[in-house]
Structures are given as structure tokens and as C-alpha cells.
Design a protein around this motif. Structure first.
Motif, PDB file in Angstrom:
ATOM      1  N   THR A  19     -59.541  22.542  39.551  1.00 49.00           N
ATOM      2  CA  THR A  19     -60.174  22.343  38.248  1.00 49.00           C
ATOM      3  C   THR A  19     -60.046  20.893  37.819  1.00 49.00           C
ATOM      4  O   THR A  19     -58.975  20.297  37.935  1.00 49.00           O
ATOM      5  N   TRP A  20     -61.157  20.334  37.333  1.00 53.20           N
ATOM      6  CA  TRP A  20     -61.164  19.004  36.734  1.00 53.20           C
ATOM      7  C   TRP A  20     -61.472  19.157  35.254  1.00 53.20           C
ATOM      8  O   TRP A  20     -62.349  19.948  34.884  1.00 53.20           O
ATOM      9  N   VAL A  30     -63.461  17.295  26.987  1.00 52.22           N
ATOM     10  CA  VAL A  30     -64.892  17.174  26.699  1.00 52.22           C
ATOM     11  C   VAL A  30     -65.746  17.757  27.821  1.00 52.22           C
ATOM     12  O   VAL A  30     -66.965  17.841  27.694  1.00 52.22           O
ATOM     13  N   GLY A  31     -65.117  18.162  28.920  1.00 58.88           N
ATOM     14  CA  GLY A  31     -65.876  18.750  30.017  1.00 58.88           C
ATOM     15  C   GLY A  31     -64.959  19.301  31.085  1.00 58.88           C
ATOM     16  O   GLY A  31     -63.782  18.944  31.162  1.00 58.88           O
ATOM     17  N   THR A  32     -65.519  20.180  31.902  1.00 61.35           N
ATOM     18  CA  THR A  32     -64.749  20.784  32.980  1.00 61.35           C
ATOM     19  C   THR A  32     -65.669  21.237  34.099  1.00 61.35           C
ATOM     20  O   THR A  32     -66.853  21.499  33.875  1.00 61.35           O
ATOM     21  N   ARG A  66     -69.974  12.695  36.466  1.00 62.75           N
ATOM     22  CA  ARG A  66     -68.677  12.309  37.034  1.00 62.75           C
ATOM     23  C   ARG A  66     -67.876  13.539  37.457  1.00 62.75           C
ATOM     24  O   ARG A  66     -67.211  13.515  38.502  1.00 62.75           O
ATOM     25  N   LEU A  67     -67.953  14.615  36.677  1.00 59.85           N
ATOM     26  CA  LEU A  67     -67.252  15.840  37.056  1.00 59.85           C
ATOM     27  C   LEU A  67     -67.819  16.422  38.350  1.00 59.85           C
ATOM     28  O   LEU A  67     -67.067  16.789  39.264  1.00 59.85           O
ATOM     29  N   LEU A  68     -69.144  16.516  38.437  1.00 60.39           N
ATOM     30  CA  LEU A  68     -69.757  17.048  39.659  1.00 60.39           C
ATOM     31  C   LEU A  68     -69.467  16.157  40.860  1.00 60.39           C
ATOM     32  O   LEU A  68     -69.199  16.653  41.959  1.00 60.39           O
ATOM     33  N   THR A  69     -69.496  14.850  40.672  1.00 56.19           N
ATOM     34  CA  THR A  69     -69.169  13.932  41.761  1.00 56.19           C
ATOM     35  C   THR A  69     -67.751  14.170  42.260  1.00 56.19           C
ATOM     36  O   THR A  69     -67.502  14.214  43.467  1.00 56.19           O
TER      37      THR A  69
END
Length: 131
Positions: A19-20, A30-32, A66-69
Motif C-alpha cells: 500500500t502507498w 490525500v491518496g492511496t 505518482r501513486l500509479l507509477t
């Protein structure tokens, strides 16, 4: 809050999930995104993108990209070159995934029950990473 806490506890459990969480300058999430890693012998080349979410106030600022990367790079590092995910058909996320190279594999009608009590179709999408 208790129900949400139980949901996240279950979602974060297990050795087969990475998990990020993106946080703002104050340390607020703000995102995951999650990368699930199937452990079956015939599935060690693939992973599944799950729980990709970006707070509405942070959309369009590159947080999701950035999360998907990060998830895709880790998948590649682990030898997981085939990624799949499910997303609500016609939803905002579907176009984001398509722009990042995910292609439609199938649409399942009436797969998801919305908070409005209606059923919605889900699109299965895949992406082949460099390997």
C-alpha cells in the motif's frame, strides 16, 4: 468512523498487498493505491491494482499519477509484468487508467451496488509492463 477503520484494517492486512499513501505537507492522507500480489504458482507474473483513490481537492495535481507509477515500478521490480484492475464503467478513474495505457478487457453488467442503491457495470482493465 469505526466501520471505515474496520474496512481499512482488513484492506491493509496480509503479506500479499503493498500500500502507498500520499500525504500533504501537514501529513494528511490525500491518496492511496494498493498492489495485490497473487501467490499461486501460475500467477507470479501478475498483480492487481486496488483501492486507487485521490482526495477531490488534490485531483489534477499529479498525485494519482505518482501513486500509479510507484505501484507499476514496484510490480516491475517484483517481476509482475501483467497488471489488472476493475473500475466503475464510465467513471472518472476509467479515463485516467486508459490514459496510462490500461486497456479494456471486459465489462461486467450490474457488478457494483452504488450508494444510491443502483447497480453499475464494472470494467476490467489490463496493462502489460516492460519485462
Amino acid at each position: 468512523w469505526a466501520e471505515a477503520a474496520r474496512w481499512w484494517h482488513r484492506a491493509l492486512a496480509g503479506p500479499d498487498v503493498i500500500t502507498w499513501v500520499a500525504v500533504d505537507d501537514e501529513g494528511q492522507p490525500v491518496g492511496t493505491v494498493q498492489l495485490l500480489l497473487p501467490d499461486q504458482d501460475n500467477a507470479r507474473h501478475r498483480g492487481e491494482i486496488k483501492r486507487f483513490m485521490v482526495h477531490r481537492s488534490r485531483r489534477g495535481q499529479g498525485v494519482g499519477g505518482r501513486l500509479l507509477t510507484a505501484a507499476e515500478e514496484e510490480a516491475t521490480r517484483l517481476g509482475r509484468w501483467l497488471l489488472m484492475l476493475t473500475t466503475r464503467t464510465g467513471g472518472e478513474a476509467e479515463s485516467i487508467y486508459a490514459k496510462r495505457g490500461y486497456g479494456e478487457a471486459a465489462v461486467i453488467p450490474d457488478y457494483t451496488l452504488g450508494t444510491d442503491g443502483r447497480f453499475y457495470p464494472t470494467t476490467i482493465m489490463t496493462k502489460v509492463l516492460d519485462h
